[in-house]
Design a protein around this motif. Structure first.
Motif, PDB file in Angstrom:
ATOM      1  N   MET A   1       0.814  -0.958  -0.072  1.00  0.00           N
ATOM      2  CA  MET A   1       0.140   0.118   0.029  1.00  0.00           C
ATOM      3  C   MET A   1       0.946   1.303   0.041  1.00  0.00           C
ATOM      4  SD  MET A   1      -2.836   1.097   2.565  1.00  0.00           S
ATOM      5  CE  MET A   1      -4.391   0.668   2.289  1.00  0.00           C
ATOM      6  N   ARG A  12      -6.021   9.378   6.290  1.00  0.00           N
ATOM      7  CA  ARG A  12      -5.557   8.108   5.440  1.00  0.00           C
ATOM      8  C   ARG A  12      -6.680   7.090   5.620  1.00  0.00           C
ATOM      9  NH1 ARG A  12      -0.530   8.849   7.769  1.00  0.00           N
ATOM     10  NH2 ARG A  12      -1.318   8.374   9.973  1.00  0.00           N
ATOM     11  N   ASP A  13      -7.617   7.114   6.618  1.00  0.00           N
ATOM     12  CA  ASP A  13      -8.917   6.248   6.399  1.00  0.00           C
ATOM     13  C   ASP A  13      -9.719   6.722   5.280  1.00  0.00           C
ATOM     14  OD1 ASP A  13      -8.004   4.800   8.706  1.00  0.00           O
ATOM     15  OD2 ASP A  13      -9.250   5.913   9.917  1.00  0.00           O
ATOM     16  N   CYS A  16      -8.367   5.583   1.972  1.00  0.00           N
ATOM     17  CA  CYS A  16      -8.453   3.936   1.901  1.00  0.00           C
ATOM     18  C   CYS A  16      -9.953   3.894   1.588  1.00  0.00           C
ATOM     19  CB  CYS A  16      -8.195   3.315   3.182  1.00  0.00           C
ATOM     20  SG  CYS A  16      -8.295   1.721   3.200  1.00  0.00           S
TER      21      CYS A  16
END
Length: 63
Positions: A1, A12-13, A16
């Motif tokens: 990743m 970041r979440d 994603c």
């Protein structure tokens, strides 16, 4: 990743989640024939060798 330096956990979440969403929307290509990618792979490797500007003993790239 991939690493995202300097981002918060929340950022970041979100990245994603967005990536998963995009991948879920992508449609699979159904091809009746097997794709022949040898020509693409050969051209790519030749280009990579030339763009690396590596010195050759005889001045010519190996093909």
């Amino acid at each position: 990743m991939m690493q995202h330096h300097g981002l918060t956990d929340q950022q970041r979440d979100l990245i994603c989640q967005h990536r998963k969403y995009c991948l879920s929307c992508a449609k699979h290509i159904n091809s009746p024939e097997k794709l022949d990618v040898t020509e693409i792979a050969t051209a790519t490797s030749r280009h990579a060798g030339r763009s690396a500007a590596l010195p050759y003993a005889d001045g010519l790239p190996r093909v």
